[in-house]
Design an enzyme around this catalytic site. Structure first.
Site, PDB file in Angstrom:
ATOM      1  N   SER A 102       4.515   1.949   8.427  1.00  0.00           N
ATOM      2  CA  SER A 102       4.066   0.908   7.507  1.00  0.00           C
ATOM      3  C   SER A 102       5.191   0.489   6.577  1.00  0.00           C
ATOM      4  CB  SER A 102       2.894   1.417   6.669  1.00  0.00           C
ATOM      5  OG  SER A 102       1.766   1.642   7.464  1.00  0.00           O
TER       6      SER A 102
ATOM      7  N   ASP B  88     -11.141  -8.261   2.117  1.00  0.00           N
ATOM      8  CA  ASP B  88     -10.033  -8.344   3.060  1.00  0.00           C
ATOM      9  C   ASP B  88      -8.950  -9.328   2.669  1.00  0.00           C
ATOM     10  OD1 ASP B  88     -10.556  -6.459   5.280  1.00  0.00           O
ATOM     11  OD2 ASP B  88     -12.452  -7.533   5.359  1.00  0.00           O
TER      12      ASP B  88
ATOM     13  N   HIS C 185       0.815  -1.216   0.000  1.00  0.00           N
ATOM     14  CA  HIS C 185       0.000   0.000   0.000  1.00  0.00           C
ATOM     15  C   HIS C 185       0.848   1.266   0.000  1.00  0.00           C
ATOM     16  CE1 HIS C 185       0.508  -0.167   4.497  1.00  0.00           C
ATOM     17  NE2 HIS C 185       0.543   1.137   4.338  1.00  0.00           N
TER      18      HIS C 185
END
Length: 383
Positions: free
Chosen positions: A316, A240, A175
């Site tokens: 992240s 998900d 991401h």
């Protein structure tokens, strides 16, 4: 190359998860397990249109599907696994390709690979990623920042963190460069930042006589040559399943000349030393600082680790690692066993519970990432 029923493929996935040697050579030496690893090899590659690079960079991802939700999800079939492990490659000139893969199992003699085939959103909440007392440690001083393992943490120009896993390769979260639909702004000119002293005299200016002050650091940037993102992330954004594949590999245009940390297959949480994981990242609430933390794993699924390590956006993509005994070399060794992904609010027995989540490096993911790095499956037989 003989095909096998899909049920046997699911059995193989389970064997990869539990079919390992005893993790303890002595009660006080948690030992890296030995896994029977699959092989993930390219089958075909086709060119794709250039992306528009229009997505906004997300420094975290969220999901309402928690541990119980994921545990209730069936393991992928062989065809689904091939689809999820196929991948896109983005090059510095903006071109991209899609590569379809096959999944193989090494023969017992080790002389070759056998093909295994078959016959055929949550309620919005304010995100809180600090749990009680903030237990993070900012790392200061070049003697720490420039030494292993902290020196393996690097900063991405999109705002995330990455980890050095080879001479020219950085592991991060998908991401950080792709939102599941297209690439984020700046990915075509993606850079990786390495901390180094700001001044050549050891970290302080010529007029700075305050020896107690920490050395001033700066980032030295290297351009990225190409990136790999699994299709499980790209095609899974609508549900998900995508979070299970929130990882990407970056190849630099030149070697970084630093010690790197190898990847490894994630052992079960109960086999981790103290049940703990460690990672360092560039949390955006402490700009310019490398922040280290460790914490207990609270729960796990086949693909994810749930924990409550204090973290903020910017961390992240950090490599989650542990230190265990390497029986063959008779030494302790740290390995990356996961990638820090983001934050989740989930329903636990009717009550909201928040977790930070890391993507586990499973045997299949190890085989894929290792092949991206090495380019030769024979170099990817030890997880």
């Amino acid at each position: 190359m003989a095909g096998i029923p899909g049920l046997l493929f699911l059995l193989f996935l389970l064997l990869c998860a539990v079919g390992q040697v005893s993790p303890y050579s002595a009660p006080w030496k948690p030992t890296w397990p030995a896994y029977r690893l699959p092989v993930v090899l390219p089958q075909s590659t086709l060119s794709l249109a250039k992306p528009d690079f229009g997505a906004e960079a997300k420094l975290e991802v969220s999901s309402s599907c928690g541990p119980q939700c994921h545990k209730g999800t069936p393991l992928p079939t062989y065809e689904e696994a091939k689809q999820y492990l196929s991948y896109e490659t983005l090059y510095a000139n903006g071109s991209r390709t899609e590569t379809q893969v096959g999944i193989y199992i090494l023969s017992s003699s080790g002389g070759g690979a056998q093909h295994r085939d078959s016959g055929s959103s949550g309620k919005s909440r304010r995100k809180r990623q600090i749990y009680g007392y903030d237990s993070r440690f900012s790392i200061f001083g070049k003697d720490f920042l420039l030494n292993y393992p902290f020196s393996t943490s690097v900063k991405l120009s999109t705002g995330c963190t990455g980890t050095l896993v080879a001479e020219k390769h950085v592991l991060t979260a998908a991401h950080c460069i792709h939102d599941g639909k297209t690439y984020v702004k700046g990915t075509q000119k993606l850079r990786v930042g390495f901390l180094k002293p700001k001044f050549k005299d050891g970290g302080r200016g010529a007029n700075d006589s305050t020896s107690a002050m920490p050395e001033k650091m700066k980032f030295q940037w290297i351009r990225v040559k190409r990136t790999h993102v699994p299709k499980g992330w790209i095609k899974g954004n609508a549900n998900d399943i995508g979070m299970d594949y929130d990882y990407a590999l970056l190849e630099l245009k030149k070697p970084h000349k630093r010690k790197f940390m190898k990847i490894g297959v994630s052992p079960p949480a109960k086999q981790l030393p103290g049940g703990r994981i460690h990672f360092s990242g560039y949390d955006n609430d402490r700009p310019g600082n490398l922040v280290y933390r460790f914490c207990d794993v609270k729960d796990e699924t086949y693909d994810l680790l749930y924990q409550q390590c204090d973290a903020q956006p910017g961390a992240s993509g950090s490599g989650v690692y542990v230190r265990m005994w390497k029986r063959q070399q008779q030494k302790w060794e740290r390995k990356i066993i996961g990638i820090f992904s983001g934050h989740q609010w989930v329903d636990m027995n009717g009550s909201p519970q928040d977790f930070n989540v890391a993507v586990r490096i499973t045997p299949l993911k190890y085989a894929q990432i290792c092949y991206w790095i090495k380019g030769n499956y024979l170099d990817c037989r030890e997880g």
